[in-house]
Enzyme design. Structure first.
Site, PDB file in Angstrom:
ATOM      1  N   LYS A  16       0.736  -1.296  -0.205  1.00 42.99           N
ATOM      2  CA  LYS A  16       0.201  -0.170   0.155  1.00 42.99           C
ATOM      3  C   LYS A  16       0.862   1.195   0.021  1.00 42.99           C
ATOM      4  O   LYS A  16       0.365   2.284  -0.670  1.00 42.99           O
ATOM      5  CB  LYS A  16      -1.055   0.130   1.114  1.00 42.99           C
ATOM      6  CG  LYS A  16      -0.370   0.153   2.325  1.00 42.99           C
ATOM      7  CD  LYS A  16      -1.497  -0.082   3.631  1.00 42.99           C
ATOM      8  CE  LYS A  16      -0.943  -0.269   4.795  1.00 42.99           C
ATOM      9  NZ  LYS A  16       0.083   0.871   5.327  1.00 42.99           N
ATOM     10  N   ARG A  91      -6.964   3.610  11.396  1.00 38.31           N
ATOM     11  CA  ARG A  91      -6.350   2.122  11.480  1.00 38.31           C
ATOM     12  C   ARG A  91      -6.986   1.296  12.713  1.00 38.31           C
ATOM     13  O   ARG A  91      -6.999   0.287  12.936  1.00 38.31           O
ATOM     14  CB  ARG A  91      -4.962   2.168  12.184  1.00 38.31           C
ATOM     15  CG  ARG A  91      -3.955   1.177  11.566  1.00 38.31           C
ATOM     16  CD  ARG A  91      -2.538   1.464  11.954  1.00 38.31           C
ATOM     17  NE  ARG A  91      -1.671   0.543  11.414  1.00 38.31           N
ATOM     18  CZ  ARG A  91      -0.730   0.743  10.778  1.00 38.31           C
ATOM     19  NH1 ARG A  91      -0.750   1.949   9.828  1.00 38.31           N
ATOM     20  NH2 ARG A  91       0.499   0.451  10.584  1.00 38.31           N
ATOM     21  N   ARG A 130      11.582  -7.324   2.949  1.00 43.86           N
ATOM     22  CA  ARG A 130      11.758  -5.880   3.177  1.00 43.86           C
ATOM     23  C   ARG A 130      12.726  -5.830   4.311  1.00 43.86           C
ATOM     24  O   ARG A 130      13.626  -5.231   4.243  1.00 43.86           O
ATOM     25  CB  ARG A 130      10.243  -5.341   3.300  1.00 43.86           C
ATOM     26  CG  ARG A 130      10.721  -3.774   3.458  1.00 43.86           C
ATOM     27  CD  ARG A 130       9.255  -3.017   3.575  1.00 43.86           C
ATOM     28  NE  ARG A 130       8.537  -3.264   4.663  1.00 43.86           N
ATOM     29  CZ  ARG A 130       7.231  -2.873   5.062  1.00 43.86           C
ATOM     30  NH1 ARG A 130       6.725  -2.217   4.046  1.00 43.86           N
ATOM     31  NH2 ARG A 130       6.720  -3.152   6.238  1.00 43.86           N
ATOM     32  N   ARG A 136      14.259  -2.720   8.501  1.00 44.54           N
ATOM     33  CA  ARG A 136      13.343  -2.084   9.422  1.00 44.54           C
ATOM     34  C   ARG A 136      13.152  -2.480  10.894  1.00 44.54           C
ATOM     35  O   ARG A 136      13.097  -3.826  10.710  1.00 44.54           O
ATOM     36  CB  ARG A 136      11.775  -1.749   8.774  1.00 44.54           C
ATOM     37  CG  ARG A 136      11.738  -0.559   8.131  1.00 44.54           C
ATOM     38  CD  ARG A 136      10.349  -0.468   7.281  1.00 44.54           C
ATOM     39  NE  ARG A 136       9.009  -0.611   8.247  1.00 44.54           N
ATOM     40  CZ  ARG A 136       7.881  -0.174   7.850  1.00 44.54           C
ATOM     41  NH1 ARG A 136       7.868   0.153   6.753  1.00 44.54           N
ATOM     42  NH2 ARG A 136       6.939  -0.442   8.608  1.00 44.54           N
ATOM     43  N   ARG A 147       1.924  -7.186  14.080  1.00 47.76           N
ATOM     44  CA  ARG A 147       1.375  -6.217  13.343  1.00 47.76           C
ATOM     45  C   ARG A 147       0.276  -6.651  12.393  1.00 47.76           C
ATOM     46  O   ARG A 147      -0.982  -6.164  11.974  1.00 47.76           O
ATOM     47  CB  ARG A 147       2.536  -5.366  12.440  1.00 47.76           C
ATOM     48  CG  ARG A 147       3.187  -4.682  13.403  1.00 47.76           C
ATOM     49  CD  ARG A 147       4.408  -4.322  12.731  1.00 47.76           C
ATOM     50  NE  ARG A 147       4.485  -3.718  11.353  1.00 47.76           N
ATOM     51  CZ  ARG A 147       5.118  -3.733  10.348  1.00 47.76           C
ATOM     52  NH1 ARG A 147       6.028  -4.506  10.143  1.00 47.76           N
ATOM     53  NH2 ARG A 147       5.063  -2.796   9.371  1.00 47.76           N
TER      54      ARG A 147
HETATM   55  P1  AMP Z   1       3.087   1.183   8.872  1.00 53.86           P
HETATM   56  O1  AMP Z   1       4.101   2.006   8.187  1.00 53.86           O
HETATM   57  O2  AMP Z   1       1.898   2.188   8.451  1.00 53.86           O
HETATM   58  O3  AMP Z   1       2.924   0.031   9.045  1.00 53.86           O
HETATM   59  O4  AMP Z   1       3.253   1.923  10.466  1.00 53.86           O
HETATM   60  C1  AMP Z   1       4.510   1.660  11.043  1.00 53.86           C
HETATM   61  C2  AMP Z   1       4.004   2.003  12.799  1.00 53.86           C
HETATM   62  O5  AMP Z   1       3.585   3.136  12.835  1.00 53.86           O
HETATM   63  C3  AMP Z   1       2.994   1.044  13.030  1.00 53.86           C
HETATM   64  O6  AMP Z   1       3.315  -0.403  13.294  1.00 53.86           O
HETATM   65  C4  AMP Z   1       2.476   1.681  14.267  1.00 53.86           C
HETATM   66  O7  AMP Z   1       3.214   1.545  15.290  1.00 53.86           O
HETATM   67  C5  AMP Z   1       2.521   3.125  13.868  1.00 53.86           C
HETATM   68  N1  AMP Z   1       1.444   3.928  13.154  1.00 53.86           N
HETATM   69  C6  AMP Z   1       1.168   4.132  11.915  1.00 53.86           C
HETATM   70  N2  AMP Z   1      -0.209   4.465  11.380  1.00 53.86           N
HETATM   71  C7  AMP Z   1      -0.614   4.443  12.666  1.00 53.86           C
HETATM   72  C8  AMP Z   1      -1.973   4.782  13.272  1.00 53.86           C
HETATM   73  N3  AMP Z   1      -2.889   5.236  12.282  1.00 53.86           N
HETATM   74  N4  AMP Z   1      -2.340   4.498  14.206  1.00 53.86           N
HETATM   75  C9  AMP Z   1      -1.512   4.067  15.333  1.00 53.86           C
HETATM   76  N5  AMP Z   1      -0.253   3.871  14.952  1.00 53.86           N
HETATM   77  C10 AMP Z   1       0.243   3.988  13.822  1.00 53.86           C
END
Ligand code: AMP
Length: 199
Positions: A16, A91, A130, A136, A147
């Site tokens: 995404k 989320r 990745r 990461r 996650r």
């Molecule tokens: P992502 O790259 O979207 O997977 O985000 C990485 C991390 O950022 C997630 O595992 C959360 O710890 C935090 N995060 C990103 N977006 C949100 C959100 N909308 N609400 C809460 N935590 C978030």
């Protein structure tokens, strides 16, 4: 161009982030990724970064208040006046309510929610790749499992809310990058958000 206010939703490893950037570029709107904002803050060692670092490393969710404040700030910048694509927010159901309230205050609504669907095995193998390529800290096996579990428990239900509004386009997320981008653009075109009808 027609203003387009979009979300892209999908499990970790669905692609995404990559597709969000491509679609936003095609439509001339900013892509806003909460994950990117948090990672940049951690890298800078800013106050926000210090607040969220341990949560992100565990693969847990940052608080709704903090996340929603970050999104409100970002969407209040002038480049988001004519539309935006949100990646990684909302989320959970409570963030859906925050976003609704914020947009309502501006007289705006969401136009479409792009749901990228990818089989679980495929997203896990993309995430492991990745992890090896980008290193990461939240792409370790244990954190990935956390996650994905949070996605299924808290994030997938938001799609039900958007389905009742008739704004979800489910896109097959398996294929080449270009094929997937084309599928998304075709769905947006069918809604009059892209292509000649949107000009
Ligand atoms: P992502 O790259 O979207 O997977 O985000 C990485 C991390 O950022 C997630 O595992 C959360 O710890 C935090 N995060 C990103 N977006 C949100 C959100 N909308 N609400 C809460 N935590 C978030």
């Amino acid at each position: 161009m027609t203003d387009a206010r979009l979300l892209i939703v999908g499990p970790q490893g669905s692609g995404k982030g990559t597709q969000g950037v491509r679609i936003a570029r095609e439509l001339g709107i900013p892509a806003v990724s909460t994950g990117d904002v948090f990672r940049a803050a951690v890298a800078d060692g800013s106050e926000l970064g210090q607040q969220v670092q341990s949560v992100i490393e565990a693969g847990d969710l940052v608080s709704d208040e903090l996340t929603s404040a970050v999104v409100r700030d970002r969407l209040s910048q002038s480049d988001a006046e004519g539309g935006f694509l949100l990646d990684g927010y909302p989320r959970n159901i409570s963030q859906v309510a925050h976003l609704d309230e914020f947009l309502e205050g501006r007289g705006e609504t969401l136009d479409a929610v792009i749901e990228l669907s990818v089989p679980r095995d495929e997203s896990i193998s993309r995430l492991s790749l990745r992890a090896r390529e980008q290193g990461r800290t939240d792409d370790t096996e244990e954190v990935i499992a956390n996650r994905l579990a949070i996605y299924e428990r808290e994030t997938a239900p938001i799609l039900g809310v958007y389905h009742t509004r008739g704004i979800v386009d489910e896109i097959d997320g398996v294929g080449s990058l270009d094929e997937i981008t084309d599928r998304i653009l075709a769905a947006l075109e069918a809604r009059g958000l892209f292509g000649p009808a949107a000009a």
